[in-house]
Write an enzyme that holds these catalytic residues in place. Structure first.
Site, mmCIF file in Angstrom:
data_model
loop_
_atom_site.group_PDB
_atom_site.id
_atom_site.type_symbol
_atom_site.label_atom_id
_atom_site.label_comp_id
_atom_site.label_asym_id
_atom_site.label_seq_id
_atom_site.Cartn_x
_atom_site.Cartn_y
_atom_site.Cartn_z
ATOM 1 N N ASP A 224 -13.994 -2.258 1.817
ATOM 2 C CA ASP A 224 -13.559 -2.617 3.349
ATOM 3 C C ASP A 224 -14.516 -2.183 4.913
ATOM 4 O O ASP A 224 -14.488 -3.084 4.825
ATOM 5 C CB ASP A 224 -11.789 -1.414 2.789
ATOM 6 C CG ASP A 224 -11.516 -1.488 4.132
ATOM 7 O OD1 ASP A 224 -10.010 -1.311 4.090
ATOM 8 O OD2 ASP A 224 -11.956 -1.941 4.766
ATOM 9 N N GLU B 85 -10.915 0.515 -4.135
ATOM 10 C CA GLU B 85 -11.365 0.140 -2.934
ATOM 11 C C GLU B 85 -12.336 1.544 -2.223
ATOM 12 O O GLU B 85 -11.879 2.497 -2.153
ATOM 13 C CB GLU B 85 -10.153 -0.444 -2.360
ATOM 14 C CG GLU B 85 -10.651 -0.923 -0.778
ATOM 15 C CD GLU B 85 -9.530 -1.358 0.035
ATOM 16 O OE1 GLU B 85 -8.106 -1.143 -1.205
ATOM 17 O OE2 GLU B 85 -9.387 -1.880 1.052
ATOM 18 N N SER C 14 0.826 -1.062 0.060
ATOM 19 C CA SER C 14 -0.194 -0.161 0.005
ATOM 20 C C SER C 14 0.969 0.953 -0.335
ATOM 21 O O SER C 14 1.995 1.355 1.024
ATOM 22 C CB SER C 14 -0.864 0.283 1.317
ATOM 23 O OG SER C 14 -1.428 1.257 1.311
ATOM 24 N N LYS D 222 -1.088 -0.356 -4.741
ATOM 25 C CA LYS D 222 -1.897 -0.353 -4.157
ATOM 26 C C LYS D 222 -1.204 1.591 -3.907
ATOM 27 O O LYS D 222 -0.751 1.845 -3.188
ATOM 28 C CB LYS D 222 -3.052 -0.464 -2.903
ATOM 29 C CG LYS D 222 -3.750 0.106 -2.305
ATOM 30 C CD LYS D 222 -4.339 -0.858 -1.578
ATOM 31 C CE LYS D 222 -4.777 0.182 0.114
ATOM 32 N NZ LYS D 222 -5.262 -0.979 1.344
ATOM 33 N N LEU D 223 -2.438 2.307 -4.727
ATOM 34 C CA LEU D 223 -2.551 3.610 -4.167
ATOM 35 C C LEU D 223 -3.218 4.424 -3.630
ATOM 36 O O LEU D 223 -4.421 4.371 -3.979
ATOM 37 C CB LEU D 223 -2.019 4.649 -5.839
ATOM 38 C CG LEU D 223 -0.889 3.701 -6.958
ATOM 39 C CD1 LEU D 223 -1.031 4.827 -8.009
ATOM 40 C CD2 LEU D 223 0.194 3.965 -6.219
ATOM 41 N N LYS D 224 -3.318 5.190 -2.660
ATOM 42 C CA LYS D 224 -4.139 5.893 -1.728
ATOM 43 C C LYS D 224 -4.955 6.623 -2.621
ATOM 44 O O LYS D 224 -3.924 7.271 -3.979
ATOM 45 C CB LYS D 224 -3.144 6.806 -0.209
ATOM 46 C CG LYS D 224 -3.336 5.615 0.352
ATOM 47 C CD LYS D 224 -4.002 4.708 0.670
ATOM 48 C CE LYS D 224 -4.096 3.436 2.148
ATOM 49 N NZ LYS D 224 -5.489 3.219 2.231
ATOM 50 N N ASN E 131 -10.304 5.506 0.469
ATOM 51 C CA ASN E 131 -10.836 4.827 1.958
ATOM 52 C C ASN E 131 -11.973 6.340 2.229
ATOM 53 O O ASN E 131 -11.909 7.506 2.897
ATOM 54 C CB ASN E 131 -10.111 5.788 2.754
ATOM 55 C CG ASN E 131 -8.724 5.027 2.943
ATOM 56 O OD1 ASN E 131 -7.681 4.348 2.172
ATOM 57 N ND2 ASN E 131 -9.072 3.841 3.334
ATOM 58 N N LYS F 3 -10.349 -7.940 6.439
ATOM 59 C CA LYS F 3 -9.458 -7.648 7.433
ATOM 60 C C LYS F 3 -10.288 -8.436 8.832
ATOM 61 O O LYS F 3 -11.300 -7.866 9.447
ATOM 62 C CB LYS F 3 -9.482 -6.288 7.465
ATOM 63 C CG LYS F 3 -8.501 -5.191 6.907
ATOM 64 C CD LYS F 3 -8.391 -3.789 7.478
ATOM 65 C CE LYS F 3 -8.056 -2.366 5.923
ATOM 66 N NZ LYS F 3 -7.981 -1.755 6.232
ATOM 67 N N ASP G 108 -7.506 2.828 -3.423
ATOM 68 C CA ASP G 108 -8.009 2.634 -2.647
ATOM 69 C C ASP G 108 -8.029 3.929 -1.450
ATOM 70 O O ASP G 108 -7.464 5.258 -1.900
ATOM 71 C CB ASP G 108 -7.432 2.220 -0.954
ATOM 72 C CG ASP G 108 -8.369 2.552 0.016
ATOM 73 O OD1 ASP G 108 -7.644 1.526 1.651
ATOM 74 O OD2 ASP G 108 -8.978 2.777 -0.014
ATOM 75 N N GLY H 238 -4.800 -4.603 5.346
ATOM 76 C CA GLY H 238 -4.093 -4.114 6.031
ATOM 77 C C GLY H 238 -4.246 -4.015 7.586
ATOM 78 O O GLY H 238 -5.117 -1.882 6.681
HETATM 79 O O1 LIG Z 1 -0.458 -2.604 4.917
HETATM 80 C C1 LIG Z 1 -1.050 -2.482 5.334
HETATM 81 O O2 LIG Z 1 -0.756 -2.768 6.856
HETATM 82 C C2 LIG Z 1 -1.845 -0.730 5.146
HETATM 83 C C3 LIG Z 1 -2.750 -1.064 4.472
HETATM 84 C C4 LIG Z 1 -3.616 0.264 4.119
HETATM 85 O O3 LIG Z 1 -3.489 1.268 3.264
HETATM 86 N N1 LIG Z 1 -3.895 0.352 5.128
HETATM 87 C C5 LIG Z 1 -5.448 1.632 4.890
HETATM 88 C C6 LIG Z 1 -6.462 1.275 4.711
HETATM 89 O O4 LIG Z 1 -8.296 1.968 4.198
HETATM 90 O O5 LIG Z 1 -6.927 0.023 4.048
HETATM 91 C C7 LIG Z 1 -5.371 2.380 6.872
HETATM 92 C C8 LIG Z 1 -4.422 2.019 7.095
HETATM 93 C C9 LIG Z 1 -4.370 2.412 8.797
HETATM 94 C C10 LIG Z 1 -5.404 2.607 9.704
HETATM 95 C C11 LIG Z 1 -6.973 2.547 8.630
HETATM 96 C C12 LIG Z 1 -6.316 1.735 7.219
#
Ligand SMILES: O=C(O)CCC(=O)N[C@@H](C(=O)O)c1ccccc1
Length: 372
Positions: free
Chosen positions: A239, A214, A135, A161-163, A191, A263, A189, A291
Site C-alpha cells: 500500500d 498488507e 476496514s 480487513k483487520l488493522k 501499516n 489509492k 493491514d 480507502g
Molecule cells: O475504508 C477506509 O476508507 C479506510 C481504510 C483504511 O484502513 N485506510 C487506512 C489504510 O492504512 O489503508 C488509512 C486510514 C486513514 C489514513 C491513512 C490510511
C-alpha cells in the site's frame, strides 16, 4: 479549460467511532476539499492527506500550503488545463502526490460534468456494482472487536480487513477467523508496524488463510517484503510503498508484492491509478481499491475506479455510514438482495455526487480560501 478560481475548503467530519491503526487513533477527519471554477463549469476534488504526517509524509496543512503557493498558481496561469495535462503541468514540484491528486480530480470532475460523462464511463468501468470490504481498527478489547466485526458481517460486507500491530495480531485474527468461519474473506493491514525480524512471527498467520498481509514493513523497504514473501504463505500486498505505476512494476518484479492496493491519492491521481491498474492487469496481479476515510466526493470516485476489471478483490469502499453519521453528499449505502455487500457505481456526470454546500459551510474549520 481555463481555470478562473481554485477554492480550498477545510471541513471537519467526526467519525462514528475511533479508528485505531498502528500509527495512531483518529476520531475525526479534517479534510481539504478543492473546488475549481472553470470556463466549462465547476468541479470538486478531495485531498486524502490526514491531519498528521503519519500514514505518509503528506498532511493536510502541508497539502494546503503547497497548493496555495505552488500548484494552484501554476494551473491558474495556464491558458488551458485538462485532467490529462495536470500531472505534467505540476511535475516541476517534487512529490506532494495527494495534493496534486486532489487538483487533478477536481479538474476531471469539471471536465466530465461539462460533457455529461461519468468517472466510471471515463475510467472504463465494466461493472455497475462493486463488492465492498470494510476496514476494522484496533479495538480496546477482543470482545469489542468481535462485536464490531459481527455488525459488519450482518450488514453484508464481503471482506473484513483487520488493522494489526505487534501485540495485536495473532489473537484478533484467530478469533475473527473463528467468527467468520473458514470461507470468510479476511485480510490484515500492518501499516509498516513490523520488521523482517518478525518474519517467523508473521508466518504464524499462515494457518488463518488470509487473503493477504498488507504493508508489514517500512514503505521504502521493498527488499524485506520480497524476503518475507519467500518465507510465508500469506500473499504480501503493498500500500504505502506503491507511489506510482513504475514502483508497482518494480515491487512486483522483485517479488515484494503479489497483490496491490490502489489509492488514487497516494499515487498522484486517478489517471496514475488507471496506469497502475492497467500494468497490474498485464502482469496478472490482482488489485483492490484502498480507502482513506473519504467523504462522498472521494468515495464516489473510488467506487468508479473499483468497477474496473482488474479490481478482483473487495476494496475499502465501504458505505459512508461506516465512518460518518452525516456526509457532504448523498450517503453511499450498501445494496440488498443480489447486491448485498455492494455499492452501486455512480452514473451521473463527473463523480455523480452533488456536494451539499450548506453542509460544507456549516462544517468549515476555517473560512475557505479562493485563489485566482
Ligand atoms: O475504508 C477506509 O476508507 C479506510 C481504510 C483504511 O484502513 N485506510 C487506512 C489504510 O492504512 O489503508 C488509512 C486510514 C486513514 C489514513 C491513512 C490510511
Amino acid at each position: 479549460m481555463r481555470i478562473d478560481a481554485i477554492e480550498l475548503h477545510r471541513v471537519g467530519m467526526p467519525l462514528v467511532r475511533p479508528f485505531e491503526t498502528s500509527f495512531g487513533v483518529q476520531t475525526a477527519r479534517e479534510v481539504l476539499l478543492i473546488r475549481v471554477r472553470t470556463d466549462a463549469g465547476d468541479g470538486w476534488g478531495e485531498c486524502v492527506a490526514g491531519t498528521e504526517p503519519f500514514y505518509s509524509s503528506e498532511y493536510v496543512d502541508g497539502a494546503a500550503h503547497v497548493i496555495e503557493h505552488y500548484l494552484a498558481p501554476t494551473l491558474l496561469r495556464a491558458p488551458d488545463v485538462t485532467a490529462a495535462s495536470v500531472a505534467r503541468q505540476l511535475g516541476y514540484v517534487a512529490g506532494h502526490r495527494m495534493a496534486k491528486a486532489a487538483l487533478e480530480a477536481a479538474v476531471l470532475d469539471a471536465e466530465l460534468r461539462a460533457v455529461g460523462r461519468s468517472f466510471g464511463e471515463y475510467f472504463g468501468a465494466t461493472a455497475e456494482w462493486v463488492d465492498c470490504g470494510v476496514s476494522v481498527g484496533i479495538a480496546p478489547s477482543i470482545d469489542e472487536l468481535l462485536a464490531e466485526v459481527a455488525g459488519y458481517v450482518a450488514e453484508g460486507y464481503k471482506r473484513i480487513k483487520l488493522k494489526v500491530k505487534p501485540g495485536w495480531d495473532l489473537e484478533p485474527v484467530a478469533r475473527v477467523r473463528e467468527l467468520l468461519g473458514p470461507d470468510g474473506l479476511l485480510q490484515v493491514d500492518a501499516n509498516t508496524a513490523y520488521t523482517l525480524a518478525d518474519a517467523e512471527h508473521l508466518k504464524r498467520l499462515d494457518p488463518f488463510d488470509l487473503l493477504l498481509i498488507e504493508q508489514p514493513f517500512d514503505e521504502e523497504d521493498i527488499a524485506s517484503h520480497a524476503a518475507l514473501a519467500q518465507v510465508i504463505e500469506t500473499p504480501v500486498c503493498l500500500d504505502e510503498s506503491i507511489l506510482s505505476a513504475a514502483i508497482a512494476v518494480d515491487a512486483i518484479e522483485r517479488g515484494a508484492t503479489s497483490i496491490v492496493n490502489i489509492k488514487a491519492g497516494r499515487v498522484g491521481g486517478y489517471l496514475e491509478a488507471l496506469r497502475v491498474h492497467d500494468i497490474c492487469r498485464e502482469l496478472s496481479v490482482p488489485v483492490w481499491c484502498g480507502g482513506m476515510l473519504e467523504t462522498g466526493i472521494g468515495r464516489a470516485a473510488n467506487v468508479a475506479l473499483a468497477a474496473l476489471p482488474g479490481f478482483t478483490l473487495p476494496g475499502d469502499t465501504s458505505a459512508s455510514g461506516r465512518y460518518f453519521a452525516d456526509d457532504l453528499a448523498e450517503p453511499f449505502v450498501l445494496g440488498s438482495g443480489e447486491h448485498a455487500g455492494q455499492l452501486r457505481v455512480p452514473t451521473g456526470p463527473g463523480t455523480g455526487v452533488e456536494v451539499d454546500e450548506a453542509f460544507v459551510a456549516a462544517r468549515a474549520l476555517s473560512p475557505h480560501r479562493t485563489l485566482r
